[in-house]
Write a protein that holds these residues in place. Structure first.
Motif, short mmCIF file in Angstrom:
data_model
loop_
_atom_site.label_atom_id
_atom_site.label_comp_id
_atom_site.label_asym_id
_atom_site.label_seq_id
_atom_site.Cartn_x
_atom_site.Cartn_y
_atom_site.Cartn_z
N LEU A 184 -16.48 -0.47 22.02
CA LEU A 184 -16.65 0.91 21.57
C LEU A 184 -16.28 1.92 22.65
CD1 LEU A 184 -19.97 0.64 19.54
CD2 LEU A 184 -17.63 0.71 18.68
N GLY A 185 -15.74 1.44 23.78
CA GLY A 185 -15.24 2.34 24.81
C GLY A 185 -16.23 2.73 25.87
N LEU A 186 -17.38 2.04 25.97
CA LEU A 186 -18.37 2.37 26.98
C LEU A 186 -18.06 1.67 28.30
CD1 LEU A 186 -19.81 3.27 24.36
CD2 LEU A 186 -21.95 2.54 25.40
N PRO A 187 -18.54 2.21 29.41
CA PRO A 187 -18.36 1.52 30.71
C PRO A 187 -19.05 0.15 30.70
CG PRO A 187 -19.06 3.79 31.03
CD PRO A 187 -19.21 3.51 29.57
N ASP A 188 -18.58 -0.72 31.55
CA ASP A 188 -19.11 -2.08 31.62
C ASP A 188 -20.46 -2.09 32.34
OD1 ASP A 188 -19.63 -4.75 31.84
OD2 ASP A 188 -17.76 -5.28 32.83
N PRO A 189 -21.55 -2.42 31.65
CA PRO A 189 -22.86 -2.42 32.32
C PRO A 189 -22.95 -3.45 33.44
CG PRO A 189 -23.00 -3.45 30.14
CD PRO A 189 -21.65 -2.83 30.23
N ALA A 190 -22.09 -4.47 33.41
CA ALA A 190 -22.18 -5.54 34.41
C ALA A 190 -21.74 -5.09 35.80
CB ALA A 190 -21.35 -6.74 33.97
N VAL A 191 -21.02 -3.96 35.90
CA VAL A 191 -20.57 -3.54 37.24
C VAL A 191 -21.75 -3.09 38.10
CG1 VAL A 191 -18.31 -2.87 36.35
CG2 VAL A 191 -20.09 -1.14 36.60
N THR A 192 -22.89 -2.80 37.47
CA THR A 192 -24.04 -2.39 38.29
C THR A 192 -24.56 -3.54 39.13
OG1 THR A 192 -25.61 -2.86 36.50
CG2 THR A 192 -24.71 -0.63 36.61
#
Length: 813
Positions: free
Chosen positions: A684-692
């Motif tokens: 859906l175009g959201l940033p990747d939460p895993a980069v945190t």
């Protein structure tokens, strides 16, 4: 009737081809050694076969088996262990597909059924011996946890196993109906064994059998046909004349007139020791000579010496049929209860209204036994009422691993997705997932099967509304929050999931509000709160307590020391964990499918927790965020719109699944199934939460400690190899300031601040082979077995951050 859509198997002599055909029918084939009925390897875990693998595994001469039960779509095998059962089965299982071998034709019957455990119909060994019965097992229903050798295998005695019917056409029956049919077949097979072989008492035997079958609930037509079938199988020349008496027997029974039943039948056949067993198989439930239920409608269990195992089997059947709310979870029997009010003890706080699991104890179980059955003990005059025996309840609780009550994988209060992505939105126990769905008074909006991407985007906007007033450090923090919310809705169906940390620079930023809002959406109340213990052992016992209680969301609140620990690491990456029981030294296995969250100001995540944690950082950008006024309470809004919010969350996931799950990222190793949540948000175009995770690893205090140690080591020793005793001796000689600094760094790692080679060696084991920057600590054993250490240079470290994430990340709204 279930059409399996498979090629004809009855004439196929090729085991590999048969295995392929079974696979296409939805059955799981097992390789069996030549002339063997059992697999030669561990087959406990399901295997996804490819056709090419089957060609290699099922070589000419090998046999083929099938893993029964849920692993093959509910396939069950009725294994007729004595020859007397075969002609009876021809009548009772006339629509079931059969297979067998020349010397034992039609000895196996197949059916599709609802989930059930394998069940044996076995007469007591003592009775079998006294009656010279031979094999005590009459027949067996093989289902979950069992396997059977299938055609065209070769039996150990050299005969080929062949189909007797089309395996593509297998009927379906409920587990309850199947058990009833098998009980009837087993009972009649035993009676056939002792049927009079000469004229004399045959008519009286058949008259008594008629009374038994009428009391067992069969129609007049069924009773007469079964009596004739039994007499014919026994070779009775006047078999047709033995039927036709059911209507007369029924009239007598209904008018309370004397009518023969099971006691008279067993007496005439001289098998009185089998009366209790036959009564159980026929569903007469120890109802006494008249064979009736008590006036309160409950069945009666007759407690007799030597029959405890069968009486416990019988009460377990009644527990299951009565939907008594008894479940198995891990190594415990549990029941579900709702907390009447909020409680807090031993560092664990739960909200009122929360559903929790309680271990079943003997006293409570005896009460349930009394609620669902009448208990009697035989006397010379007949029988007298008794309370359920304590030993029966205690023995049943001790049957760990042998219970047949449903397996409970968790309680949910909202619709969810099963592990295969299908929607679970019907209240009650769901056999496919093992979840108990109790929505309480809530009525949820239906979740669409195949929503569009546009509908998913609308749902995303709706799901975000309760969080709209919170301020975040970066756009990616919003992705982490949404990932936590979606995970809360489906966590029970995921093998593993990361920990979600809610971080902020100061108190009052809304971390606990966010966690409470997620809990209210998923369960209708605030989540369970635990505090950090003073020691890791204390943390472990609190985690064990909430997992055993079945809590769906657990928040480790106000963390003031680094989030770490082997226990938490293990819980996040395994499906089952051995939990220490709070206040005791016992350990009990329990599922780990709870969502774990943590809150704190400027949280520290240490060690292996770094790769298991996603961080959402709130940043109100004000000195006193607790004084800022808001025009709504996110918790109240979540409660008011809960049904729509849950539907919105599941719509997002179903839309991504309906689109074919287009790959968006490489799954995180320990959280492959959870990647559904991550990829749906990326889609859906959201940033990747895993980069945190990279943010965490850069701030890891253990990593910083190791980096400082490696700096001191290189400055003092370069890349040379040394033992700890040598380093201690060099420091005592004060050979250089660099050695002194390294010595101090090693001492600082210990709890007592002393240079002890054993304790420092144990600490270095946790750091060895971990790359920090471009260096790594290696350890070796010399010829005497002593440990030696050196630092190696291995090249530069580049964090694994996708290119499109390195720039400023934007949130779509």
């Amino acid at each position: 009737m279930t059409e399996q859509n498979s090629p004809t198997l009855s004439a196929s002599p090729n085991v590999a081809e048969a295995a392929k055909a079974y696979l296409k029918m939805g059955w799981e084939p097992l390789r069996l050694p030549p002339n063997s009925k059992k697999p030669d390897a561990n087959w406990g875990a399901p295997r996804q076969w490819e056709e090419g693998e089957i060609e290699v595994a099922f070589l000419p001469g090998s046999n083929v088996g099938i893993a029964l039960g849920a692993r093959s779509g509910g396939l069950a095998d009725i294994d007729l262990d004595i020859a007397d059962a075969i002609p009876i089965a021809d009548q009772i299982f006339a629509d079931f597909i059969a297979f067998g071998r020349m010397s034992s034709p039609r000895s196996h019957r197949l059916v599709m059924t609802t989930p059930m455990k394998s069940t044996r119909f076995q007469i007591p060994p003592k009775a079998a011996k006294s009656l010279d019965f031979g094999r005590s097992v009459v027949l067996e229903i093989r289902s979950d946890g069992a396997q059977t050798m299938f055609p065209p295998s070769t039996h150990p005695e050299g005969e080929t196993v062949k189909w007797m019917g089309d395996p593509a056409k297998i009927p379906s029956v409920s587990a309850e109906d199947l058990v009833k049919r098998c009980g009837l077949c087993a009972a009649l097979a035993v009676l056939l064994r002792y049927y009079p072989r000469v004229q004399g008492d045959r008519d009286n035997v058949c008259l008594a059998l008629t009374g038994v079958l009428v009391r067992a609930g069969y129609s007049d037509e069924e009773v007469d046909q079964l009596v004739v079938t039994l007499a014919a199988a026994a070779g009775d020349e006047e078999a047709e004349k033995r039927g036709g008496k059911a209507a007369t027997s029924r009239d007598k029974i209904q008018n309370d007139e004397p009518a023969w039943g099971l006691p008279e039948l067993c007496e005439r056949l001289e098998i009185e020791s089998l009366e209790g067993t036959l009564r159980k198989w026929l569903g007469l439930s120890g109802a006494g000579p008249a064979g009736r239920f008590a006036r309160d409608g409950k069945p009666t269990i007759l407690v007799e010496p030597g029959s405890q195992p069968y009486e416990i089997d019988e009460i377990e059947d009644l527990l299951i049929k009565s939907d008594s709310g008894v479940y198995q979870r891990g190594e415990n029997l549990v029941r579900v209860s709702r907390l009447p009010r909020s409680i807090g003890e031993d560092g664990v706080k739960r909200s009122g209204g929360a559903l929790v699991l309680t271990r079943v104890v003997t006293a409570w179980l005896r009460e349930q036994f009394a609620r669902i059955a009448n208990w009697e003990r035989p006397t010379k005059e007949g029988s007298k009422p008794i309370n359920p025996p304590v030993d029966h309840a205690a023995t049943y609780i001790a049957r760990v691993g042998e219970w047949r009550v449903p397996v409970l994988n968790g309680i949910i209060s909202t619709p969810t997705l099963r592990a295969d992505g299908s929607i679970l939105q019907t209240p009650g126990y769901d056999y496919e997932s093992g979840l108990l769905y109790d929505p309480g008074d809530a009525v949820f909006d239906p979740v669409p099967e195949a929503p569009s991407k546009e509908e998913a985007m609308e749902a995303l906007h709706a799901l975000w509304r309760p969080f709209r007033d919170f301020r975040f450090a970066e756009p990616v923090d919003k992705s982490v929050l949404l990932a936590a919310t979606l995970t809360a809705f489906i966590r029970r169906s995921l093998r593993t999931a990361p920990l979600f940390a809610l971080d902020a620079p100061t108190a009052g930023s809304g971390k606990t509000y966010v966690a409470a809002t997620i809990g209210i959406m998923a369960y209708g109340h605030s989540p369970t709160i635990i505090s950090q213990g003073k020691t890791e052992e204390e943390d472990e016992k609190r985690i064990g307590a909430v997992l055993m209680a079945g809590d769906g969301i657990v928040v480790i609140d106000n963390c003031d020391r680094p989030i770490s620990g082997d226990s938490l690491c293990t819980v996040l990456t395994t499906e089952e964990w051995g939990a220490r029981i709070l206040g005791k030294s016992e350990v009990a296995k329990t599922p780990t499918n709870a969502l774990f969250m943590a809150t704190g100001n400027n949280l520290e995540v240490a060690g292996d927790m770094g790769r298991r944690t996603l961080v959402c950082r709130l940043d109100p950008q004000t000195e006193r965020p607790d004084l800022v006024e808001h025009d709504f309470d996110p918790r109240e809004e979540a409660a008011e719109n809960r049904t729509q919010l849950v539907a919105a969350g599941l719509t997002i996931l179903r839309a991504y699944i309906a689109a074919g799950r287009p790959k968006q990222s490489t799954p995180i190793g320990s959280f492959r199934e959870w990647n559904l949540v991550r990829d749906a948000l990326l889609w859906l175009g959201l940033p990747d939460p895993a980069v945190t995770r990279e943010r965490i690893m850069l701030d890891d205090p253990m990593k910083s400690e190791l980096a400082g140690l490696l700096d001191a080591w290189v400055a003092a020793l370069g890349d040379r190899e040394h033992g700890l005793a040598e380093i201690g001796a060099m420091a005592e000689e004060a050979s250089s300031p660099e050695i002194k600094e390294l010595y101090g760094a090693l001492v600082a790692m210990t709890r007592n601040g002393q240079f002890n080679t054993k304790s420092i060696g144990r600490l270095l084991l946790k750091h060895k082979d971990r790359i920090v920057g471009d260096r790594v600590l290696r350890s070796y054993a010399d010829s005497k077995g002593s440990k030696r250490y050196r630092v190696e240079f291995v090249g530069s470290y580049v964090p694994d951050v996708p290119d499109d994430m390195e720039a400023d990340m934007e949130f779509p709204f």
